[in-house]
Design an enzyme around this catalytic site. Structure first.
Site, short mmCIF file in Angstrom:
data_model
loop_
_atom_site.label_atom_id
_atom_site.label_comp_id
_atom_site.label_asym_id
_atom_site.label_seq_id
_atom_site.Cartn_x
_atom_site.Cartn_y
_atom_site.Cartn_z
N PHE A 103 0.87 -1.18 0.00
CA PHE A 103 0.00 0.00 0.00
C PHE A 103 0.90 1.23 0.00
CE2 PHE A 103 -2.55 3.44 1.52
CZ PHE A 103 -3.80 3.22 0.95
N ASP A 111 9.65 2.76 1.43
CA ASP A 111 8.46 3.50 1.83
C ASP A 111 8.33 3.39 3.34
OD1 ASP A 111 5.94 4.39 2.50
OD2 ASP A 111 4.95 3.52 0.76
N LYS A 164 3.01 11.05 7.40
CA LYS A 164 2.23 10.71 8.59
C LYS A 164 2.77 11.35 9.88
CE LYS A 164 0.20 6.45 6.75
NZ LYS A 164 -1.12 7.03 6.44
#
Length: 476
Positions: A156, A245, A274
Site C-alpha cells: 500500500f 516507503d 504521517k
C-alpha cells in the site's frame, strides 16, 4: 501583530450548536457509505476530544486509540510542543510560500531529518505520503532513464493514480484503470522472484526502481532477516534504485528512526509522511542521494520542473521540526522499542490460551494479531470450527469484526482490521503509551478473545448477526 477583528467566525459556537449534526452532514454531503459502516459496527461514538493516546466522547468516557490516525499521531493527539510551535508560527506572521524565494524552516527541517538518515543528502517536501510516492516515481525515472517500477503484493503506497499503480490490492485498483504502465508486481519476501523481475526488466527496457515497505502495513507482514539487505544488493547489481516507503514505519514507529535500520539497509530513496506532521499539518518528504536529485534539477531553467505549492509551508515545517525535537527529548524511538517488546511478549502469551489467535508479529509499536480457524480435536472444537466457517462463508475476515466491536463497545479500545479480506488486526498506538495503557490493551484482548471461544455466548450472537448481514450483502 495587527489588532484586526476576528470577524464572525466562532469555532466554539459552531461545535456547540451543530455537534449533533455530525453524522447527518457527512451522510448528506460527504461519504454516506462510511457513515453506514460506522453505524452498522457501532463505531458512531461521537468523539469530541483527543489527548495523547486517548479519545473522549460526549459523555466523557475515555477510549484508547490504537489506530492513531493510521500512524499520524505518533506523539499522541494535541502534543503541547507541536501546539506551541504552531502558535509561534501564526504569531510570527512569516512571509510564507513566497514562491520566488526559499524557506528557512524547510532548510532547518531538511538538515535535522538528513542528520538522522546517513547516506541521504537531499530532500523534497510535499503534502502527503501518496504525493511522496508520486514524486519518487518521477525522481527514479528521471535519474535512471528507465521506465519500470517494481512493487510487492499486499503493498500500500497511496491512492492517487501513480501510487495506486503500485498498490498490491485489487480492491483499491478495481475500476480505476488504466493505471501507469510499466509497474510490475512481485511477491513480497521472495528474492528469486525479485531477481527474475529485475532480469526480465533489463531485457524489456529497464527497471528504474524497486519500492517496498520494510514492514508491510496491510497485514503487518515481516521480511525475512536477509530479505531487504539482499533486495538492495540485487537492485544495485542491476543499477536499480531501492526505495524504502517508510511513510508508516518511519520516525520511530518500529523502535528505530527508520525500520530499515533493523536490517542494516541503506536505501537510495526514503519516503516519509504521517508522523512527521505532528498530527496537525499534512506533510510528506522524499529523502535521496544527491545524484538522484541532481538528475531532475540539473539546470537553472529546470529549477521548478517538479514542485508542490504547499509543500514547504511554514506550519508543516514547524510541525516537523517540533516532532523531531519531541522524539529526541522524550526518547520516544527508544520507548517504542521497549514498550513494543513488552506488549508483544504479553500478547504472544495469549496464543497459549487461545487457539483462535495464530500469530503476533511486528516491530516496536507496529503489531499485527492474526487469527485463524480452530482445531476440531479440542473439547468443543467442532462447534467452534463450524461457527468460524459460518462467518468465513458470509465474508472472509469477518471474524475480526467480532473481536473489534466488543473491544470498542465493552473496553473502549479502538482499532481496525489490517486490510480487506484478511484475519489480521493491526495495532498502531501512539509512541507515548504507558504501562497502564499496555495493561488496558492486553486485558481487553484477553477478555474478548476468551469470549470468542465460548460458543453460545453474547459475542457469538453478534457473530450470527454479522454473518447474516454478510450473506445478505453477498446476495445483493
Amino acid at each position: 501583530m495587527s489588532s484586526g477583528t476576528s470577524g464572525t467566525f466562532d469555532l466554539a459556537a459552531i461545535l456547540a450548536e451543530r455537534r449533533g449534526e455530525k453524522y447527518a452532514l457527512n451522510e448528506t454531503y460527504l461519504n454516506a457509505q462510511l457513515v453506514r459502516v460506522l453505524k452498522t459496527l457501532g463505531y458512531d461514538v461521537n468523539f469530541v476530544r483527543g489527548e495523547g493516546p486517548h479519545l473522549y466522547d460526549a459523555a466523557g468516557r475515555r477510549y484508547l486509540d490504537l489506530l492513531s490516525g493510521f500512524g499520524v499521531f505518533a506523539l499522541g493527539r494535541n502534543h503541547p510542543a507541536v501546539v506551541a510551535a504552531l502558535h509561534q508560527v501564526l504569531d510570527a506572521q512569516l512571509p510564507g510560500l513566497v514562491q520566488l524565494d526559499v524557506s528557512l524552516l524547510a532548510g532547518v527541517l531538511a538538515e535535522k531529518l538528513l542528520a538522522k538518515m546517513p547516506g541521504l543528502e537531499r530532500l523534497f517536501f510535499c503534502n502527503s505520503g501518496t504525493e511522496a510516492v508520486e514524486a519518487a516515481i518521477k525522481f527514479a525515472r528521471m535519474a535512471t532513464g528507465k521506465p519500470r517500477i517494481l512493487y510487492c503484493n499486499h503493498a500500500f503506497h497511496g491512492l492517487t493514480t501513480g501510487a495506486l499503480s503500485l498498490n498490491g490490492s485489487e480492491l483499491f485498483r478495481k475500476g480505476f484503470g488504466p493505471l501507469l504502465p510499466e509497474c510490475v508486481k512481485v511477491p513480497f519476501n521472495d528474492l528469486p522472484a525479485l531477481e527474475a523481475a529485475l532480469k526480465q526488466g533489463a531485457r524489456e527496457g529497464g527497471v528504474a526502481a524497486f519500492i517496498v515497505e520494510p514492514i508491510q502495513g496491510k497485514g503487518v507482514y515481516m521480511p525475512d532477516d536477509a530479505y531487504l539487505a539482499e533486495a538492495a544488493r540485487l537492485c544495485r547489481r542491476h543499477s536499480v534504485l531501492f526505495i524504502a516507503d517508510e511513510i508508516q514505519t518511519g520516525l520511530g514507529r518500529s523502535g528505530r528512526f527508520l525500520a530499515c535500520e533493523h536490517w542494516n539497509v541503506e536505501p537510495d530513496i526514503v519516503l516519509l509522511a504521517k508522523a512527521l506532521s505532528g498530527g496537525f499539518v499534512p506533510v510528506g518528504a522524499v529523502a535521496m542521494k544527491h545524484w538522484i536529485f541532481a538528475k531532475l534539477f540539473d539546470r537553472m531553467d529546470r529549477a521548478l520542473v517538479h514542485g508542490s505549492t504547499f509543500g514547504k509551508n511554514d506550519m508543516a515545517m514547524a510541525a516537523g521540526i517540533a516532532t523531531l525535537e519531541t522524539l529526541d527529548a522524550e526518547k520516544l524511538v527508544e520507548k517504542a522499542d521497549t514498550t513494543g517488546k513488552a506488549l508483544m511478549s504479553e500478547l504472544t502469551a495469549l496464543k497459549d490460551k487461545y487457539e483462535l489467535l495464530k500469530d503476533v508479529r511486528g516491530k516496536g509499536l507496529m503489531i499485527g494479531l492474526e487469527f485463524g480457524p480452530p482445531s476440531s480435536l479440542k473439547p468443543g472444537g467442532l462447534k467452534l470450527k463450524a461457527a468460524w466457517h459460518l462467518l468465513d462463508t458470509a465474508r472472509r475476515g469477518l471474524f475480526c469484526q467480532m473481536v473489534l466491536i466488543p473491544l470498542l463497545r465493552d473496553h473502549q479500545v479502538l482499532c481496525q482490521v489490517s486490510g480487506d479480506d484478511n484475519y489480521i488486526i493491526k495495532l498502531l498506538p501512539t509512541l507515548t503509551i504507558d504501562a497502564a495503557d499496555r495493561r488496558w490493551i492486553v486485558e481487553a484482548f484477553d477478555d474478548v478473545i476468551g469470549d470468542c471461544h465460548q460458543i453460545g455466548g453474547a459475542v457469538w450472537d453478534l457473530g450470527r448477526s454479522l454473518a447474516k448481514h454478510g450473506l445478505k450483502n453477498k446476495a445483493g
